[in-house]
Scaffold this motif. Structure first.
Motif, PDB file in Angstrom:
ATOM      1  N   GLY A  74       0.845  -1.090   0.028  1.00 47.95           N
ATOM      2  CA  GLY A  74      -0.051   0.083   0.088  1.00 47.95           C
ATOM      3  C   GLY A  74       0.755   1.194   0.181  1.00 47.95           C
ATOM      4  O   GLY A  74       2.045   1.293   0.616  1.00 47.95           O
ATOM      5  N   PHE A  75       0.575   2.248  -0.601  1.00 47.48           N
ATOM      6  CA  PHE A  75       1.333   3.467  -0.698  1.00 47.48           C
ATOM      7  C   PHE A  75       0.677   4.875  -0.627  1.00 47.48           C
ATOM      8  O   PHE A  75      -0.321   4.910  -1.258  1.00 47.48           O
ATOM      9  CB  PHE A  75       2.518   3.548  -1.726  1.00 47.48           C
ATOM     10  N   VAL A  76       1.009   5.663   0.021  1.00 53.11           N
ATOM     11  CA  VAL A  76       0.564   6.901   0.082  1.00 53.11           C
ATOM     12  C   VAL A  76       1.558   7.976  -0.464  1.00 53.11           C
ATOM     13  O   VAL A  76       2.849   7.923   0.035  1.00 53.11           O
ATOM     14  CB  VAL A  76       0.039   7.727   1.486  1.00 53.11           C
ATOM     15  N   THR A  77       1.508   8.393  -1.674  1.00 55.92           N
ATOM     16  CA  THR A  77       2.602   9.003  -2.258  1.00 55.92           C
ATOM     17  C   THR A  77       2.621  10.561  -2.179  1.00 55.92           C
ATOM     18  O   THR A  77       1.411  11.031  -1.691  1.00 55.92           O
ATOM     19  CB  THR A  77       2.738   8.729  -3.875  1.00 55.92           C
ATOM     20  N   GLU A  78       3.529  11.223  -2.541  1.00 54.60           N
ATOM     21  CA  GLU A  78       3.522  12.447  -2.233  1.00 54.60           C
ATOM     22  C   GLU A  78       2.511  13.329  -3.097  1.00 54.60           C
ATOM     23  O   GLU A  78       1.835  14.352  -2.433  1.00 54.60           O
ATOM     24  CB  GLU A  78       4.928  13.414  -2.576  1.00 54.60           C
ATOM     25  N   GLU A  79       2.265  12.578  -4.340  1.00 54.31           N
ATOM     26  CA  GLU A  79       1.322  13.405  -5.398  1.00 54.31           C
ATOM     27  C   GLU A  79      -0.009  12.783  -4.937  1.00 54.31           C
ATOM     28  O   GLU A  79      -0.010  11.405  -5.061  1.00 54.31           O
ATOM     29  CB  GLU A  79       1.324  13.235  -6.705  1.00 54.31           C
ATOM     30  N   ARG A  80      -0.932  13.577  -4.339  1.00 54.02           N
ATOM     31  CA  ARG A  80      -1.901  12.508  -3.923  1.00 54.02           C
ATOM     32  C   ARG A  80      -2.674  12.397  -5.005  1.00 54.02           C
ATOM     33  O   ARG A  80      -2.890  13.011  -5.968  1.00 54.02           O
ATOM     34  CB  ARG A  80      -2.842  13.650  -2.875  1.00 54.02           C
ATOM     35  N   SER A  81      -3.535  11.212  -4.896  1.00 57.10           N
ATOM     36  CA  SER A  81      -4.177  10.750  -6.438  1.00 57.10           C
ATOM     37  C   SER A  81      -5.605  10.344  -6.184  1.00 57.10           C
ATOM     38  O   SER A  81      -6.000   9.344  -6.585  1.00 57.10           O
ATOM     39  CB  SER A  81      -3.386   9.304  -6.906  1.00 57.10           C
ATOM     40  N   LEU A  82      -6.386  11.272  -5.594  1.00 56.02           N
ATOM     41  CA  LEU A  82      -7.913  10.825  -5.508  1.00 56.02           C
ATOM     42  C   LEU A  82      -8.458  11.376  -6.496  1.00 56.02           C
ATOM     43  O   LEU A  82      -8.296  12.536  -7.195  1.00 56.02           O
ATOM     44  CB  LEU A  82      -8.377  11.393  -4.184  1.00 56.02           C
ATOM     45  N   LEU A  83      -9.820  10.831  -7.015  1.00 50.91           N
ATOM     46  CA  LEU A  83     -10.607  11.021  -7.935  1.00 50.91           C
ATOM     47  C   LEU A  83     -11.629  11.957  -7.416  1.00 50.91           C
ATOM     48  O   LEU A  83     -12.621  11.402  -6.674  1.00 50.91           O
ATOM     49  CB  LEU A  83     -11.315   9.841  -8.791  1.00 50.91           C
ATOM     50  N   THR A  84     -11.511  13.217  -7.571  1.00 47.37           N
ATOM     51  CA  THR A  84     -12.286  14.018  -6.603  1.00 47.37           C
ATOM     52  C   THR A  84     -13.815  14.230  -6.901  1.00 47.37           C
ATOM     53  O   THR A  84     -14.648  14.659  -6.187  1.00 47.37           O
ATOM     54  CB  THR A  84     -11.592  15.313  -6.904  1.00 47.37           C
ATOM     55  N   LYS A  85     -14.133  13.821  -8.268  1.00 52.38           N
ATOM     56  CA  LYS A  85     -15.677  13.701  -8.229  1.00 52.38           C
ATOM     57  C   LYS A  85     -16.602  12.827  -7.731  1.00 52.38           C
ATOM     58  O   LYS A  85     -17.689  12.523  -7.802  1.00 52.38           O
ATOM     59  CB  LYS A  85     -15.933  13.679  -9.953  1.00 52.38           C
ATOM     60  N   LEU A  86     -15.748  11.561  -7.204  1.00 51.21           N
ATOM     61  CA  LEU A  86     -16.443  10.216  -6.722  1.00 51.21           C
ATOM     62  C   LEU A  86     -16.760  10.542  -5.194  1.00 51.21           C
ATOM     63  O   LEU A  86     -16.087  11.610  -4.497  1.00 51.21           O
ATOM     64  CB  LEU A  86     -15.255   9.287  -6.787  1.00 51.21           C
ATOM     65  N   THR A  87     -17.485   9.903  -4.667  1.00 49.42           N
ATOM     66  CA  THR A  87     -17.603  10.034  -3.271  1.00 49.42           C
ATOM     67  C   THR A  87     -16.832   9.208  -2.479  1.00 49.42           C
ATOM     68  O   THR A  87     -16.198   8.428  -3.247  1.00 49.42           O
ATOM     69  CB  THR A  87     -19.134   9.455  -3.047  1.00 49.42           C
ATOM     70  N   LEU A 150       3.336  -4.480   3.360  1.00 51.30           N
ATOM     71  CA  LEU A 150       4.313  -3.280   3.131  1.00 51.30           C
ATOM     72  C   LEU A 150       3.430  -2.117   2.953  1.00 51.30           C
ATOM     73  O   LEU A 150       2.535  -1.982   1.856  1.00 51.30           O
ATOM     74  CB  LEU A 150       5.262  -3.702   2.161  1.00 51.30           C
ATOM     75  N   LEU A 151       3.788  -1.038   3.618  1.00 51.00           N
ATOM     76  CA  LEU A 151       3.132   0.136   3.456  1.00 51.00           C
ATOM     77  C   LEU A 151       4.254   1.308   3.434  1.00 51.00           C
ATOM     78  O   LEU A 151       5.089   1.312   4.325  1.00 51.00           O
ATOM     79  CB  LEU A 151       2.229   0.681   4.725  1.00 51.00           C
ATOM     80  N   GLN A 176       1.320  -1.395  12.335  1.00 50.90           N
ATOM     81  CA  GLN A 176       2.692  -2.040  12.844  1.00 50.90           C
ATOM     82  C   GLN A 176       2.534  -3.347  13.609  1.00 50.90           C
ATOM     83  O   GLN A 176       3.014  -4.310  13.574  1.00 50.90           O
ATOM     84  CB  GLN A 176       3.394  -0.855  13.416  1.00 50.90           C
ATOM     85  N   LYS A 177       1.516  -3.234  14.630  1.00 52.95           N
ATOM     86  CA  LYS A 177       1.202  -4.224  15.603  1.00 52.95           C
ATOM     87  C   LYS A 177       0.817  -5.493  14.877  1.00 52.95           C
ATOM     88  O   LYS A 177       0.913  -6.790  15.397  1.00 52.95           O
ATOM     89  CB  LYS A 177       0.108  -3.781  16.663  1.00 52.95           C
ATOM     90  N   LYS A 178       0.108  -5.388  13.745  1.00 55.40           N
ATOM     91  CA  LYS A 178      -0.476  -6.419  13.051  1.00 55.40           C
ATOM     92  C   LYS A 178       0.676  -7.082  12.238  1.00 55.40           C
ATOM     93  O   LYS A 178       0.423  -7.838  11.346  1.00 55.40           O
ATOM     94  CB  LYS A 178      -1.853  -6.102  12.245  1.00 55.40           C
ATOM     95  N   GLY A 179       1.871  -6.439  12.294  1.00 52.44           N
ATOM     96  CA  GLY A 179       2.989  -7.103  11.587  1.00 52.44           C
ATOM     97  C   GLY A 179       3.244  -6.283  10.222  1.00 52.44           C
ATOM     98  O   GLY A 179       4.003  -6.957   9.341  1.00 52.44           O
ATOM     99  N   CYS A 180       2.570  -5.373   9.844  1.00 48.24           N
ATOM    100  CA  CYS A 180       2.848  -4.366   8.417  1.00 48.24           C
ATOM    101  C   CYS A 180       4.196  -3.969   8.543  1.00 48.24           C
ATOM    102  O   CYS A 180       4.472  -3.404   9.631  1.00 48.24           O
ATOM    103  CB  CYS A 180       1.827  -3.569   8.444  1.00 48.24           C
ATOM    104  N   SER A 181       4.999  -4.130   7.578  1.00 50.78           N
ATOM    105  CA  SER A 181       6.383  -3.420   7.543  1.00 50.78           C
ATOM    106  C   SER A 181       6.192  -1.818   6.898  1.00 50.78           C
ATOM    107  O   SER A 181       5.279  -1.948   5.926  1.00 50.78           O
ATOM    108  CB  SER A 181       7.243  -3.944   6.580  1.00 50.78           C
ATOM    109  N   ILE A 182       6.655  -0.833   7.556  1.00 51.29           N
ATOM    110  CA  ILE A 182       6.183   0.401   7.124  1.00 51.29           C
ATOM    111  C   ILE A 182       7.474   1.249   6.678  1.00 51.29           C
ATOM    112  O   ILE A 182       8.332   1.299   7.476  1.00 51.29           O
ATOM    113  CB  ILE A 182       5.301   1.099   8.122  1.00 51.29           C
ATOM    114  N   ILE A 183       7.640   1.753   5.675  1.00 50.36           N
ATOM    115  CA  ILE A 183       8.606   2.707   5.258  1.00 50.36           C
ATOM    116  C   ILE A 183       7.899   4.239   5.209  1.00 50.36           C
ATOM    117  O   ILE A 183       7.048   4.263   4.625  1.00 50.36           O
ATOM    118  CB  ILE A 183       9.229   2.503   3.782  1.00 50.36           C
ATOM    119  N   PHE A 184       8.759   4.838   5.927  1.00 49.91           N
ATOM    120  CA  PHE A 184       8.087   6.421   6.173  1.00 49.91           C
ATOM    121  C   PHE A 184       8.974   7.353   5.763  1.00 49.91           C
ATOM    122  O   PHE A 184      10.137   7.287   6.137  1.00 49.91           O
ATOM    123  CB  PHE A 184       7.712   6.303   7.499  1.00 49.91           C
ATOM    124  N   SER A 185       8.866   8.498   4.825  1.00 50.92           N
ATOM    125  CA  SER A 185       9.659   9.411   4.723  1.00 50.92           C
ATOM    126  C   SER A 185       9.172  10.517   5.015  1.00 50.92           C
ATOM    127  O   SER A 185       7.783  11.081   4.687  1.00 50.92           O
ATOM    128  CB  SER A 185       9.921   9.244   3.288  1.00 50.92           C
TER     129      SER A 185
END
Ligand code: ATP
Length: 298
Positions: A74-87, A150-151, A176-185
């Protein structure tokens, strides 16, 4: 476990990532630091399988990251990528389906997340009607709704107020507690400092510092003493092993070469009336500046 082994990436003749290696274990939060242009986004893209490296390997739990495995990221990138017309609901169904979830599963998870972030009322609102902070929460939910192994979080706190930062941090700790590996910048050192046990600093694509924050701080011997009282800068500066003295709102900050200097400072000031004497580890920001040789370009 995520294993990044000797990755190198050129854009034409420009070397963006230079023989980079690191590992992130299950349930570990790993901080990737570097000033603008250091190579963080390029590294993330290579990990996510969006960009090929010229050399090196990336594996998640022993498997090379390909099209199928990206469902586990899963990733949250710097450029947000939501489709703003959707609910909100339509948006999350869209992302969940892309990750192979059924609509029933998506709706169940969505309700849990919206409740956690206290935005259940926005379920049927269009994304563009949401505040920036709430849009960011939706972006985060979209990244984790399929429970990735991985997030990757690129500047996830930008634009959030302190209450929302805390909500997001709690959500990340839960994963994290559920075991997800997280890379954070992040360019905000205090977030990295609070959040990451382990970190790596990149400068022009090359690793200049890597390890556990605790060890990094221990190895970096310089310390700071904070003093409040009727002392003066000159008498502090004269003590052997004192590197720098600054005064801010009646509090002196004394930078010293190592812990052995503390008793000398204490002895010198003991004849004055003192209301505070605290020895602290250096901040990550200080270590960064010392290692990188310039101020952090936030
Ligand atoms: P920032 O903190 O500003 O997001 P970053 O650490 O993510 O920076 P990258 O975006 O990975 O850094 O860039 C690393 C280097 O590669 C920089 O010199 C940049 O100019 C270059 N670069 C990045 N993307 C491309 C591209 N698509 N084509 C050519 N050069 C690129």
């Amino acid at each position: 476990m995520l294993k990044v082994e000797h990755i190198t990436k050129y854009y034409g003749k420009n070397l963006a990532v230079d023989d980079l290696s690191f590992q992130v274990k299950e349930g570990e939060i790993f901080g990737l630091l570097g000033s603008n242009g250091a190579g963080k986004t390029t590294t993330f893209r290579i990990i996510m399988g969006l960009l090929d490296s010229n050399q090196g390997n990336v594996t998640l739990n022993g498997k090379k990251i390909d099209y199928h495995l990206t469902d586990e990221i899963g990733f949250v990138t710097e450029e947000r990528s939501l489709l703003t017309k959707l609910t909100v609901k339509e948006q999350l169904i869209y992302y969940g389906r892309l990750k192979g979830m059924t609509e029933e599963e998506i709706l169940k998870k969505m309700d849990i997340w919206l409740k956690k972030f206290e935005i259940t009322d926005y379920r049927d609102r269009k994304i563009k009607e949401l505040s920036k902070g709430n849009q960011q929460k939706i972006q985060f939910i979209a990244a984790v709704i399929h429970e990735p192994k991985l997030l990757i979080l690129d500047e996830p706190f930008t634009g959030l107020d302190p209450i929302n930062v805390q909500q997001l941090k709690n959500a990340i700790y839960e994963l994290q507690k559920k075991g997800c590996s997280i890379i954070f910048s992040s360019h905000q050192m205090e977030h990295i400092e609070q959040f990451c046990e382990k970190l790596l600093i990149l400068v022009k694509g090359k690793t200049v510092l890597e390890g556990y924050l605790k060890d990094i701080k221990e190895e970096y011997q310089k310390k700071n003493i904070f003093i409040r009282g009727e002392v003066d800068t000159k008498s502090l500066e004269q003590i052997e092993g004192v590197l720098e003295v600054s005064c801010n709102q009646n509090e002196y900050e004394v930078k010293i070469t190592d812990a052995s200097v503390v008793p000398r400072v204490f002895e010198k000031i003991s004849k004055y009336k003192i209301t505070k004497f605290v020895v602290e580890e250096p901040s990550l920001n200080e270590i960064f500046i010392a290692k990188v040789g310039g101020s952090y370009d936030a």
